[in-house]
Motif scaffolding. Sequence first.
Motif, PDB file in Angstrom:
ATOM      1  N   SER A   1      49.603  33.467  59.830  1.00  0.00           N
ATOM      2  CA  SER A   1      50.892  32.809  60.033  1.00  0.00           C
ATOM      3  C   SER A   1      50.682  31.531  60.832  1.00  0.00           C
ATOM      4  O   SER A   1      49.635  31.334  61.445  1.00  0.00           O
TER       5      SER A   1
ATOM      6  N   ASP B   1      55.715  29.508  63.732  1.00  0.00           N
ATOM      7  CA  ASP B   1      56.520  30.633  63.272  1.00  0.00           C
ATOM      8  C   ASP B   1      56.417  31.822  64.226  1.00  0.00           C
ATOM      9  O   ASP B   1      57.402  32.506  64.491  1.00  0.00           O
TER      10      ASP B   1
ATOM     11  N   ASP C   1      58.690  31.974  59.172  1.00  0.00           N
ATOM     12  CA  ASP C   1      58.093  32.330  57.892  1.00  0.00           C
ATOM     13  C   ASP C   1      56.788  33.060  58.190  1.00  0.00           C
ATOM     14  O   ASP C   1      55.749  32.418  58.384  1.00  0.00           O
TER      15      ASP C   1
END
Length: 172
Positions: A3, A7, A78
Motif C-alpha cells: 500500500s 493511504d 486505497d
Amino acid sequence: MTSRAQDVAIYLSHHFHHAWEGFGFFDLQRLMYLAQGWHLAGGRGVLFSDSIGAHKAAPLTYSVKGLLPMEEMLPEPDLTAEDEEFLDSFCITYGVADRAAVRRQVDREDGAWRLAQLTGGEGATIPPQLMEATFRLMLLDHMDAGQKLRKSQMIAQKQRFEGGNVVAFRAR
C-alpha cells in the motif's frame, strides 16, 4: 503489492482521530513506524515502500507531510484487503493504548529508530531488515513478560485455593 504510505496514514488518522484527543503529526508518524515494524515482524513484508527516517523527535515517513486527521478533507484510503485487515487489527491493539504508551514503545533504546539514529545519524533511513529484527525481539519480550505474568497469576490463584480449601491442598 504494498500500500502507499499516504493511504496507511489516512487510515490511521481516521481511526486515531477518534481514539485520541489532540491526535497530531508525530502521533501519526509513531503509529506508522509501529505498523510498518509489526507488519515486517509478522513475516508480511513491508506495509508501504516509502522509507522511514530516524529524525531526532520521532521516526518519520518523509512522504507523509502534514497529514492531519481531518476526515471530511481526506479521501478514503486505497488499501489492499490484506493491509486493511492488518490495520484493523493494529488499530484495535493500539486503540486501547494511550499516547504515552505508544511513545515508550517507539522510544526504546534497542529499537530500530534509535539504532538507526545512533549508527547513521540524524535523518538516516531505517532499514526494513533492522525494523523486522528489532520488532521480533520486542515480540519475544512481550511473550516473556506474558509468561511471567501468567505464572505469577497461577501461583496467586493456587495460594488462594490452598487458603480456602485446607483439606484438598494439605501437604502429605
